[in-house]
Scaffold this motif. Structure first.
Motif, PDB file in Angstrom:
ATOM      1  N   THR A   1      25.479  34.783  30.775  1.00 36.56           N
ATOM      2  CA  THR A   1      25.220  34.404  29.380  1.00 36.56           C
ATOM      3  C   THR A   1      23.737  34.396  29.054  1.00 36.56           C
ATOM      4  OG1 THR A   1      25.046  32.060  29.921  1.00 36.56           O
ATOM      5  CG2 THR A   1      27.228  32.881  29.344  1.00 36.56           C
TER       6      THR A   1
ATOM      7  N   ASP B   1      22.014  31.920  29.012  1.00 32.94           N
ATOM      8  CA  ASP B   1      21.707  30.626  28.402  1.00 32.94           C
ATOM      9  C   ASP B   1      20.988  29.754  29.433  1.00 32.94           C
ATOM     10  OD1 ASP B   1      21.690  28.073  27.397  1.00 32.94           O
ATOM     11  OD2 ASP B   1      23.683  28.213  26.508  1.00 32.94           O
TER      12      ASP B   1
ATOM     13  N   ARG C   1      34.553  33.278  30.069  1.00 34.29           N
ATOM     14  CA  ARG C   1      35.010  33.657  31.410  1.00 34.29           C
ATOM     15  C   ARG C   1      34.658  35.095  31.722  1.00 34.29           C
ATOM     16  NH1 ARG C   1      40.889  32.752  30.606  1.00 34.29           N
ATOM     17  NH2 ARG C   1      40.939  34.033  32.477  1.00 34.29           N
ATOM     18  N   MET C   2      34.766  35.955  30.714  1.00 39.37           N
ATOM     19  CA  MET C   2      34.400  37.347  30.939  1.00 39.37           C
ATOM     20  C   MET C   2      32.920  37.457  31.297  1.00 39.37           C
ATOM     21  SD  MET C   2      37.091  39.101  30.643  1.00 39.37           S
ATOM     22  CE  MET C   2      38.355  37.866  30.937  1.00 39.37           C
ATOM     23  N   LEU C   3      32.090  36.662  30.621  1.00 36.22           N
ATOM     24  CA  LEU C   3      30.657  36.703  30.922  1.00 36.22           C
ATOM     25  C   LEU C   3      30.363  36.055  32.269  1.00 36.22           C
ATOM     26  CD1 LEU C   3      29.153  35.954  27.416  1.00 36.22           C
ATOM     27  CD2 LEU C   3      28.956  38.072  28.709  1.00 36.22           C
TER      28      LEU C   3
ATOM     29  N   LYS D   1      29.363  27.395  20.877  1.00 35.96           N
ATOM     30  CA  LYS D   1      29.688  28.783  20.543  1.00 35.96           C
ATOM     31  C   LYS D   1      31.170  29.000  20.715  1.00 35.96           C
ATOM     32  CE  LYS D   1      25.683  31.605  21.775  1.00 35.96           C
ATOM     33  NZ  LYS D   1      25.384  32.690  22.704  1.00 35.96           N
ATOM     34  N   LYS D   2      31.726  29.721  19.785  1.00 40.08           N
ATOM     35  CA  LYS D   2      33.156  29.969  19.835  1.00 40.08           C
ATOM     36  C   LYS D   2      33.490  30.791  21.082  1.00 40.08           C
ATOM     37  CE  LYS D   2      36.735  31.207  16.610  1.00 40.08           C
ATOM     38  NZ  LYS D   2      37.048  32.613  16.729  1.00 40.08           N
TER      39      LYS D   2
ATOM     40  N   TYR E   1      33.428  29.597  23.998  1.00 39.06           N
ATOM     41  CA  TYR E   1      32.688  29.067  25.145  1.00 39.06           C
ATOM     42  C   TYR E   1      33.106  27.637  25.484  1.00 39.06           C
ATOM     43  CZ  TYR E   1      29.333  32.963  25.064  1.00 39.06           C
ATOM     44  OH  TYR E   1      28.748  34.188  25.128  1.00 39.06           O
TER      45      TYR E   1
ATOM     46  N   GLY F   1      42.648  29.982  28.054  1.00 38.45           N
ATOM     47  CA  GLY F   1      42.635  31.160  27.195  1.00 38.45           C
ATOM     48  C   GLY F   1      41.582  31.085  26.108  1.00 38.45           C
ATOM     49  N   GLU F   2      41.299  29.871  25.627  1.00 35.24           N
ATOM     50  CA  GLU F   2      40.375  29.772  24.503  1.00 35.24           C
ATOM     51  C   GLU F   2      38.931  30.072  24.893  1.00 35.24           C
ATOM     52  OE1 GLU F   2      42.256  27.275  25.667  1.00 35.24           O
ATOM     53  OE2 GLU F   2      41.179  25.377  25.786  1.00 35.24           O
TER      54      GLU F   2
ATOM     55  N   GLU G   1      38.131  32.706  26.864  1.00 40.12           N
ATOM     56  CA  GLU G   1      38.187  34.044  27.451  1.00 40.12           C
ATOM     57  C   GLU G   1      36.792  34.702  27.469  1.00 40.12           C
ATOM     58  OE1 GLU G   1      41.501  34.952  28.076  1.00 40.12           O
ATOM     59  OE2 GLU G   1      40.868  36.681  29.252  1.00 40.12           O
ATOM     60  N   GLU G   2      36.058  34.573  26.360  1.00 39.30           N
ATOM     61  CA  GLU G   2      34.747  35.216  26.265  1.00 39.30           C
ATOM     62  C   GLU G   2      33.794  34.684  27.325  1.00 39.30           C
ATOM     63  OE1 GLU G   2      36.513  34.169  23.738  1.00 39.30           O
ATOM     64  OE2 GLU G   2      36.490  35.674  22.143  1.00 39.30           O
TER      65      GLU G   2
ATOM     66  N   ASN H   1      40.039  28.293  33.503  1.00 36.15           N
ATOM     67  CA  ASN H   1      40.769  29.514  33.174  1.00 36.15           C
ATOM     68  C   ASN H   1      41.625  29.348  31.922  1.00 36.15           C
ATOM     69  OD1 ASN H   1      42.091  27.759  34.840  1.00 36.15           O
ATOM     70  ND2 ASN H   1      43.429  29.305  35.751  1.00 36.15           N
TER      71      ASN H   1
END
Lengths: 126, 539, 328, 178, 267
Positions: free
Chosen positions: B109, B111, B454-456, B31-32, B34, B448-449, B451-452, B446
């Motif tokens: 997530t 998952d 990490r937020m979850l 998943k993008k 992730y 940047g790519e 980010e999603e 950590n």
């Protein structure tokens, strides 16, 4: 092996525990209670065959207990004679407790609490 | 009935629920947001890692070497021989599920392959297939062949684990997914499939001593800049030394503390404290990194990076080492350093020069945590503090995973916070101390790519912060971890803005009454102190 | 799939034993297989533990679940974060005997006043009940392997049966064992998370143990066997004078066969957690790694980037910033 | 009989069906988990969804307090914005409510000739969808901003030192308030 | 080690539950009976009853021999109250002065000698036995022939029956009774520690066609028979002599009647 000492001690303890039956009985010959003398197919008081009595007698006693104490039906007829449905008067009237009951019970590690109240003549007198 | 729609007529496009299958039958779906980018060959080459190549983790073809499978399995066999933990954890899991809902990535997530037990099963299925008799039976025995897809699945999920050890706390056998993830990543590294985010800092750190690749003069001038700020806020000129031989103490902290916000404010806290004490200490530009990305990579790399600390302490002839606030840095220092690079016979058992306290718990490694050091000072009344300077803050404390579950430092930082702040509020019980939730970005995640992701992953932590924010008006989250300081600000910014993040030493720096200081109007961030707001506006 | 497979497997095992006794193979099922299973059990168990032992514990990695020992005025959590061997023994005892870690299990509950974390102790309770009763049942069976039966075994039996319900008196552990195993099984089937992670290897031992408990209970209360003959057989096994008395019912051989299978299966399965729990490095080490150096037997020689190399690369810039250098 | 009355009467059924439909937009493994655990810390996603849709339904049959709806919708969108959905998928769950209402209330609407009211409700839902799109975009923008900020924060001191940073800082303060 | 399951069950909270249920039970039934009137008499074919003609008890031996007959047959332990806890005493038949036996019938002007007169007491085998209602395990039950019987196998020693019995007819085995039985009768069982026991109207003797042991030993001072048979001996005596039941106002309807006489004291 790493931490070999501790691991081997642990293993020895483990093996000692699980092989307990083997070394406690080392060199012993187990002696089981005497076999039945009468034919296992002969009937016995209470509606069972003699051969069944060893595994089922407790059920009969339990049933008798209810019938006598709660129903007041104290007597049973077997082979034309009247018998009392009583451990103390009935069973022990013919069978000797120590020879007949206790041997198997202690062999099989069974400790029925019947004997807490019921007893054979002369037994346990102080 | 004309307007009654047929089922799924609306938006049927998004209903992609597959029929329920066993997990082995559900292939991994990248998943993008992730997954990380792959390592660049030049970084791997610099640190001498094998099989570096140009590749892209988003591509179908990862350009694995031909004999990748043999390398993987050989590596696995080797690790099984070297790590009892690995072999044991492969064998004894009963899949009771106690760990399942303890992982922040699973909670965030949903998952199921992020359940720690299943993340471990990804590797266990390989172990069974190739290293046990029953595994020859295949799927029914929970075993499967190692294929490229399986390898990608391991890769995908082993970089969705922050090695936070929360699962290990709840496991009846102490099975630690962090340990298994470390093994998995060792294997991944054999195939040159490290992530870019990890391999870059690795190479930098190896060369320059810190992750960002800061060269000595950059560090120095960076400090000067920070010292100017400090002088402006406090009126005190602090004069730290670098690479000074003969100092009593070497101080090591994550390099993020001297070049990233809000880490720098924590660093200012250290500087003020040491200046206040007149501590005879030095920084090192060679061992300028406490954090250790080798910890997320391979035990050998961890050793290589870590070795600089003892080497530098020996070269400089210090008596003992003091360590700044950092999570996995302390996991390495506490549980690995002495074993890997000790014995530290060139050092002395640490004794606080101001209180005479012997740090018995650090007598072999000879490295003391700044919170232990500071708490001891406060307890002995060695510090003059003005708590009211932090009165504008409602503080909560985030226990960092590694210092919590790989060390157990809970009371020291709390003691410091309570000594320098008037308003301290704990987050809910089961989200602190050994039950603490990870920031979601540890162990090299950590990037940047992702980010999603990490937020979850940080959602459970953010939720607990939200809870105390709503309940107690908490506006400052303190912590003793550099990764936390780097990643919690965006996390919190996304989920519930207006809660700051700081190191405990920053709070200390605010409250510390420096000898010869001017009337303090600003805190270390240059924001007006409580009661000074108007003055600030007038200016 | 794993569940159906395991269920069928256990049913087949029962059928095998039943058919076996019908074919008068009681010598095989009463003597040969039990001996073989026990041998496999011991040998496999030892082999596995030694295999674990052959891998060292290179690093000191206890999972700390409480305050460390640091400054003298800070109260250490001695059992959750032990720093001495004695404390480790305490921690291990809590873990092994009382399942300390499972006791921690938590789950969120939603209340009107907002969500709160609450404890979730069902798994702990079920697990503990299962293991404790299994252990007691195991020990109780010593009455078949000792003559005379030691007083403590009889006492255990009396304690177990002290509610004095039924004839022969009901043994609490047997019932609780069955109930707990059933709970663990149902949990595997109906808890979607656990169901997802479960393998055949998880269902099989549960079905096997439920089968063992069921046949045992059936034998004690319903389909009676001649216990004296059973003991003749078991004592024969224990004294290496194996005999198979006539007239022991099939149910006994089914019971015995399932146990044999369990024993033989044990060393190759997750059941080895029995030994593994003692060897887990995240639990059995003291958190004293900064006070006592832990030795890694294979501590690797690694290539280092030395200070000299570093200074060689950056000497000029260091000098320009006034950072001391070794070589001018 | 008003449709708003019907809505509040059957709120529980509608909420449940809607929740299930939303959850089904996740992969099934995930969906099972979300369905079974409704709590905030343990399962923030499921909790946020169920809490949010309750509020939306309440307001839809009542005052239509947009401030309140926005707050709860935002909670849901904030999560969906980072869950690898396309924008239409991330926001489309709002339209599922139309389907639920039509299916659940069809007989009553038919019997009471409430189709005109249904249209009103549906346009309210459309409005919600519009708000949601805005929120979604704001969240995505936030994510990108965070990525940029992070990179900058990590090196902030160096950037500051070289004076490359002053103007960027001003700009950040303007937009960071969402 | 002997496991005292009764004690355990008591501790395990059986008591609490039992007490609650039984108390409610009494209350409900009493109310029902009060409304239907206390005069309801058993209509069963057989209701065993006993008549004790106190006039015929003259010497201490007259009392002693009935107690002895009963206690020796039933293996009742002799726990001398002076030597131990008075509550440890087990009694199936015992004696008390008139005032204690009939506290509600005492008249200040009774002759002093009559007040001193001892009355043999035993279980009244009430027609409405409160002890039966409170028993949580149904160990105590009423037989169709009116005998209030206790199944020792079921007794868990909760002692509710002792609390419920207004006549103090029940004793609890605080200690193992066996060492205190002077000579065991091997035809009758003993009891264990932790059970309650009382007079059984010698049900085991009745089944063998014998009279209760005390009646047999009383030399005609006591009579036993079917209260519902107008031709029975007990009915004949009750028809011709003035008799008392203990505490009749409680409505338990005792099956033991006392012919008290009294004229011989007149003087």
């Amino acid at each position: 092996m790493y931490n070999g000492g501790k691991i081997i001690i642990g293993l020895i303890i483990f093996i000692a525990l699980v092989t307990f039956p083997f070394y406690t009985n080392m060199g012993k010959t187990s002696e089981q209670p005497a076999a039945l003398t009468s034919s296992p197919d002969d009937p016995h008081i209470g509606g069972l065959k003699i051969g069944q009595m060893r595994s089922e007698h407790m059920k009969i006693l339990d049933q008798w207990r209810d019938e006598v104490v709660r129903g007041g039906e104290r007597f049973i007829t077997f082979d034309g004679d009247q018998y009392e449905k009583s451990l103390q008067i009935g069973c022990l009237g013919c069978h000797a407790k120590q020879e007949f009951c206790d041997k198997c019970h202690s062999y099989a590690g069974v400790k029925p609490y019947c004997w807490d109240c019921h007893f054979a003549e002369g037994e346990g007198q102080l | 009935m004309a307007i009654k729609p047929k089922p799924n007529e609306l938006l049927s496009a998004i209903n992609y629920a597959p029929p329920q299958k066993q997990w082995m039958d559900n292939p991994v779906e990248f998943k993008k947001g992730y997954y990380c980018y792959g390592a660049k060959p030049k970084n791997l080459e610099y640190i001498g890692f094998p099989n570096g190549r140009e590749w892209n983790s988003a591509d179908q073809d990862w350009k694995l070497v031909d004999n990748w499978k043999e390398i993987f399995l050989e590596g696995m066999e080797n690790l099984l021989k070297k790590f009892r933990s690995f072999r044991l954890f492969m064998d004894i899991c009963v899949r009771c599920g106690a760990c399942a809902d303890k992982c922040h990535f699973f909670i965030g997530t949903g998952d199921p392959k992020n359940m720690p037990v299943l993340r471990a099963e990804l590797l266990r299925s390989i172990y069974r297939r190739y290293f046990t008799v029953a595994g020859k039976l295949g799927k029914i025995a929970g075993a499967r062949d190692l294929t490229e897809d399986v390898f990608k699945e391991i890769w995908y999920y082993y970089y969705q684990c922050t090695e936070c050890r929360r699962c290990s706390v709840f496991c009846p056998y102490g099975i630690d997914q962090a340990e298994i993830t470390m093994m998995g990543r060792e294997l991944i590294n054999l195939l040159g499939c490290c992530t870019d985010w990890i391999s870059g800092p690795l190479a930098n750190c190896y060369r320059t001593g810190n992750h960002l690749g800061l060269q000595p003069h950059t560090i120095k001038s960076n400090f000067d800049y920070m010292l100017d700020d400090l002088e402006e806020h406090t009126g005190v000129r602090v004069e730290p030394t670098f690479n000074r031989k003969g100092a009593e103490i070497l101080f090591v902290t994550p390099s993020a503390d001297f070049f990233a916000e809000p880490g720098v404010f924590t660093c200012m806290g250290y500087l003020l404290l040491f200046h206040y004490l007149g501590l005879d200490y030095t920084w090192s530009t060679y061992a300028s990194e406490g954090g250790n990305f080798g910890f997320f990579t391979s035990n050998e790399m961890m050793k290589r990076l870590n070795s600089k600390i003892y080497a530098e302490s020996k070269r400089l002839g210090v008596k003992w080492i003091l360590g700044g606030e950092c999570g996995h840095m302390w996991r390495v220092l506490h549980q690995y350093m002495d074993t890997m690079n000790g014995p530290a016979d060139h050092l002395e058992a640490p004794v606080s020069p101001f209180t005479g306290t012997k740090f018995e718990n650090a007598k072999s490694t000879k490295m003391v945590h700044i919170s232990e050091f500071t708490a001891d000072l406060i307890k002995h009344g060695k510090l003059k503090l003005d708590k009211s300077r932090n009165d504008n803050l409602n503080v909560t404390f985030h226990d960092s995973c590694n210092t919590s579950r790989g060390m157990g430092i809970f009371e020291e930082p709390r003691y410091i916070i309570n000594s320098v702040c008037n308003h301290f509020h704990e987050m809910p019980d089961s989200t602190t101390r050994e039950n603490t939730f990870c920031c979601g970005s540890g162990s090299g995640l950590n990037a940047g790519e992702i980010e999603e992701l990490r937020m979850l992953g940080g959602l459970p932590r953010a939720n607990a912060v939200k809870y105390v924010k709503e309940k107690h008006g908490v506006n400052m989250l303190s912590c003793i971890c550099a990764i936390d300081r780097a990643v919690l600000p965006p996390l919190i910014d996304y989920w519930m803005p207006d809660v700051g993040v700081c190191g405990v030493s920053e709070l200390l720096g605010n409250a510390l009454i420096m000898p010869g200081e001017k009337e303090r109007e600003n805190n270390l961030r240059g924001e007006p102190l409580p009661g000074m707001e108007e003055k600030g506006e007038e200016e | 799939m794993g569940m159906i497979f395991s269920l069928i497997a256990v049913i087949v095992l029962v059928a095998v034993a039943f058919v076996g006794t019908q074919l008068h193979l009681s010598g095989l099922f009463g003597v040969a297989i039990p001996y073989l299973a026990f041998l496999v059990f011991i040998a496999g168990f030892v082999r596995k533990v030694i295999k674990w032992g052959q891998s060292p514990v290179p690093f000191h990695i206890p999972t700390t679940c409480g305050q460390q020992k640091s400054l003298p005025w800070i109260k250490q959590s001695k059992l959750d974060n032990p720093s001495t061997t004695l404390q480790v023994i305490g921690r291990m005892a809590l873990e092994v005997l009382l399942f300390r870690s499972l006791f921690r299990n938590i789950k969120t509950h939603r209340t009107d006043g907002g969500p709160v974390y609450g404890s979730n102790k069902w798994l702990w309770l079920g697990g503990l009940a299962f293991h404790v009763t299994f252990f007691v049942v195991f020990i109780r069976h010593l009455r078949f392997f000792t003559e005379p039966v030691p007083a403590w075994v009889n006492m255990l039996d009396a304690v177990d049966g002290f509610v004095q319900v039924g004839v022969p008196h009901m043994l609490i552990t047997g019932v609780v064992l069955l109930a707990a195993a059933t709970y663990l099984l149902l949990r595997r089937i109906f808890n979607s998370q656990v169901q997802y992670i479960s393998l055949a290897a998880d269902y099989f031992p549960l079905f096997l143990i439920i089968g063992i408990a069921l046949t045992g209970i059936l034998m004690r209360y319903f389909i009676k066997v001649d216990i004296v003959k059973v003991k003749e057989l078991t004592m024969g096994l224990a004294t290496f004078k194996a005999t198979v008395p006539d007239g022991i019912g099939s149910i006994f051989f089914i019971h015995l066969f399932l146990i044999s299978v369990l024993f033989a299966y044990f060393p190759f399965s997750k059941l080895m957690h029995l030994a593994g729990v003692f060897m887990s490095p995240t639990r059995n080490l003291a958190n004293n790694s900064r006070a006592v150096r832990h030795i890694n037997p294979w501590n690797p020689k690694v290539h280092l980037h030395t200070y000299e190399e570093y200074e060689d690369e950056f000497r000029e810039v260091m000098k320009s910033e006034g950072i001391p250098v070794e070589k001018e | 009989m008003k449709i708003s009355v019907l809505l509040s009467e059957k709120k529980r059924e509608i909420a449940k069906t809607w929740f299930d439909l939303i959850v089904e937009t996740y992969p099934q493994d995930t969906a099972n988990f979300l369905k079974t655990q409704k709590n905030r810390f343990g399962n923030p996603v499921g909790h946020t969804i169920s809490e949010g849709i309750e509020v939306v339904l309440e307001e839809l049959s009542g005052e239509m307090d947009f401030a309140r709806i926005s707050k709860y919708l935002d909670n849901i969108i904030r999560i969906r914005a980072i869950q690898d959905f396309t924008p239409s998928q991330a926001v489309g769950f709002i339209f599922l409510l139309k389907k639920v209402i039509r299916e659940e209330l069809f007989n009553e609407i038919h019997a009471n000739h409430l189709f005109d009211e249904l249209l009103v409700i549906e346009s309210k839902i459309d409005q919600l969808a519009n708000i949601s799109f805005d929120m979604y975009i704001a969240c995505r923008e936030k994510i990108y901003k965070l990525k940029a900020n992070e990179l900058r924060n990590r090196t902030s001191r160096i950037l500051k030192m070289s004076n490359m940073f002053k103007e960027a800082e001003v700009e950040e303060k303007d937009t960071a308030g969402f | 080690m002997k496991i005292d399951r009764r004690k355990f069950l008591k501790m395990a909270g059986f008591t609490g539950i039992g007490l609650g249920l039984s108390a409610a039970d009494i209350f409900v039934k009493d109310t029902a009976e009060a409304s239907s009137g206390h005069s309801a008499v058993s209509t069963a074919a057989v209701r065993h009853a006993m008549v004790i003609d106190v006039r015929k008890f003259k010497t201490p031996e007259d009392y002693q021999k009935i107690t002895e007959a009963c206690h020796s047959i039933h293996n009742v332990p002799t726990l001398i109250p002076e030597k131990g806890n008075i509550r440890h005493e087990i009694k199936w038949i015992w004696n008390v002065p008139y005032g204690q036996a009939f506290p509600d019938q005492v008249n200040h002007y009774h002759p002093e000698a009559f007040k001193q007169k001892q009355f043999p007491l035993l279980c009244n085998h009430c027609d409405h036995p409160p002890c039966v209602r409170v028993c949580p395990t149904k160990a105590t039950f009423k037989r169709p022939d009116g005998i209030v019987q206790q199944d020792m196998h079921r007794c868990i020693g909760c002692r509710f029956c002792m609390a419920a019995c207004p006549f103090g007819a029940r004793s609890f085995n605080f200690v193992d009774p066996r060492p205190f039985i002077p000579a065991r009768n091997s035809e009758y069982p003993t009891r264990t520690m932790g059970v309650v026991e009382k007079c059984t109207f010698c049900s085991e003797r009745l089944e063998r066609g014998l009279q209760p042991a005390c009646v047999e030993a009383s030399n005609g001072a006591m009579a036993f028979g079917n209260l519902n048979d107008p031709e029975s001996e007990v009915r004949k005596i009750l028809k011709t002599s003035f008799s008392l039941q203990r505490k009749p106002e409680l409505g338990t309807m005792p099956s033991v009647f006392y012919v008290i006489g009294g004229e011989e004291y007149a003087g």
